[in-house]
Design a protein around this motif. Sequence first.
Motif, PDB file in Angstrom:
ATOM      1  N   ILE A   7      -5.086 128.188  42.420  1.00  0.00           N
ATOM      2  CA  ILE A   7      -6.144 127.904  43.395  1.00  0.00           C
ATOM      3  C   ILE A   7      -7.021 129.117  43.613  1.00  0.00           C
ATOM      4  CG2 ILE A   7      -4.827 126.126  44.614  1.00  0.00           C
ATOM      5  CD1 ILE A   7      -3.977 128.209  46.634  1.00  0.00           C
ATOM      6  N   ALA A   8      -6.923 130.122  42.751  1.00  0.00           N
ATOM      7  CA  ALA A   8      -7.701 131.339  42.913  1.00  0.00           C
ATOM      8  C   ALA A   8      -9.124 131.129  42.424  1.00  0.00           C
ATOM      9  CB  ALA A   8      -7.056 132.495  42.140  1.00  0.00           C
ATOM     10  N   ALA A   9     -10.050 131.864  43.016  1.00  0.00           N
ATOM     11  CA  ALA A   9     -11.439 131.818  42.587  1.00  0.00           C
ATOM     12  C   ALA A   9     -11.571 132.487  41.220  1.00  0.00           C
ATOM     13  CB  ALA A   9     -12.335 132.520  43.601  1.00  0.00           C
ATOM     14  N   ALA A  10     -12.430 131.937  40.400  1.00  0.00           N
ATOM     15  CA  ALA A  10     -12.635 132.491  39.063  1.00  0.00           C
ATOM     16  C   ALA A  10     -13.229 133.895  39.160  1.00  0.00           C
ATOM     17  CB  ALA A  10     -13.559 131.575  38.265  1.00  0.00           C
ATOM     18  N   GLY A  11     -12.697 134.790  38.381  1.00  0.00           N
ATOM     19  CA  GLY A  11     -13.221 136.149  38.353  1.00  0.00           C
ATOM     20  C   GLY A  11     -12.599 137.104  39.339  1.00  0.00           C
ATOM     21  N   ALA A  12     -11.629 136.669  40.134  1.00  0.00           N
ATOM     22  CA  ALA A  12     -10.969 137.581  41.079  1.00  0.00           C
ATOM     23  C   ALA A  12     -10.232 138.664  40.304  1.00  0.00           C
ATOM     24  CB  ALA A  12     -10.002 136.804  41.962  1.00  0.00           C
ATOM     25  N   PRO A  13     -10.366 139.934  40.702  1.00  0.00           N
ATOM     26  CA  PRO A  13      -9.816 141.028  39.880  1.00  0.00           C
ATOM     27  C   PRO A  13      -8.308 140.977  39.691  1.00  0.00           C
ATOM     28  CG  PRO A  13     -10.555 141.830  42.031  1.00  0.00           C
ATOM     29  CD  PRO A  13     -11.059 140.436  41.897  1.00  0.00           C
ATOM     30  N   LEU A  14      -7.537 140.687  40.741  1.00  0.00           N
ATOM     31  CA  LEU A  14      -6.085 140.669  40.607  1.00  0.00           C
ATOM     32  C   LEU A  14      -5.569 139.349  40.051  1.00  0.00           C
ATOM     33  CD1 LEU A  14      -4.867 142.589  43.791  1.00  0.00           C
ATOM     34  CD2 LEU A  14      -5.301 143.436  41.477  1.00  0.00           C
ATOM     35  N   LEU A  53      -5.365 139.794  49.817  1.00  0.00           N
ATOM     36  CA  LEU A  53      -5.525 138.396  49.419  1.00  0.00           C
ATOM     37  C   LEU A  53      -6.901 138.107  48.819  1.00  0.00           C
ATOM     38  CD1 LEU A  53      -3.757 135.878  49.412  1.00  0.00           C
ATOM     39  CD2 LEU A  53      -4.750 135.238  51.606  1.00  0.00           C
ATOM     40  N   PRO A  54      -8.020 138.637  49.372  1.00  0.00           N
ATOM     41  CA  PRO A  54      -9.323 138.381  48.735  1.00  0.00           C
ATOM     42  C   PRO A  54      -9.407 138.892  47.306  1.00  0.00           C
ATOM     43  CG  PRO A  54      -9.621 139.176  50.977  1.00  0.00           C
ATOM     44  CD  PRO A  54      -8.170 139.340  50.667  1.00  0.00           C
ATOM     45  N   LEU A  55      -8.649 139.945  46.965  1.00  0.00           N
ATOM     46  CA  LEU A  55      -8.658 140.445  45.592  1.00  0.00           C
ATOM     47  C   LEU A  55      -8.012 139.457  44.626  1.00  0.00           C
ATOM     48  CD1 LEU A  55      -7.706 144.187  46.211  1.00  0.00           C
ATOM     49  CD2 LEU A  55      -9.982 143.200  45.893  1.00  0.00           C
TER      50      LEU A  55
END
Length: 266
Positions: A7-14, A53-55
């Motif tokens: 469910i992570a956003a595409a392109g998140a660094p971690l 978490l935002p990462l």
Amino acid sequence: MISAGPIAAAGAPLARRNPVAKLAAALLFSLLLIATLDPVAPAIAIAIELAVLPLFGIRHRVLARRAWPLLAGAGGILVTLVLFAADRSGPVLLAAGPVLVTQGVLVTALGLVLRMLAVALPGIIVFATTDATDLADALIQNAKAPARFALGALAAFRLVPLLEEEWRMISMARRARGVDAGRNPVAKLRLFASTVFALLVGAIRRGTRLAVAMDARGFDAGIPRTVARRQHFTRADTLLVVAAGALGAAALAVSVLLGTFRPLLG
């Protein structure tokens, strides 16, 4: 439907890091927190987890929806310990008839609940940001896990969303046969237990058929398997594991400096 996908956003660094690196970082961070019983270290760890978490490309509201069974269990543990704990040491904070809440009970309950949340949240974040196929490929390539284990775990993970649908089918089938608990709480509990048993039996049968099918297709042949997608373990992945260990150690160090550290052993 139960969601088992990322469910992570595409392109998140971690979120883009190697699945084995994320899993190792979560395990290292969690294992360090098991060493103490005080509420300070896990509270700091939870603050760190929410801060990064935002990462990972996850919103806090989305994580709360994914982790609601954990939050419900933590609330139940807190209430149970506050009401029924044997150790009632420390100043009395609340006395209402048979309910006696002391400072010692509250600190112990908060320590257990916060430690449970701090230990479980990294795993939830990892699986919420990792594709199951990528995790299986990384376990085989980077962690050198047996292909039978990794692919079997992948197959089981893919079957998780079917549990909710099967639960609904069992409930509808019983309702069609006139099996209904009505407003009787005892009957509801018995019906729930029997439904869980039926779901467990169905899951075991499905797992057995899946294992036989995988063996028939050569998954246990012992011949080295090829991979379609390469999983690279880079320097950034190593830094992630090191940073997780450093942050976990920092949370313990703050607890020691504040004098609240309570070792699990000793």
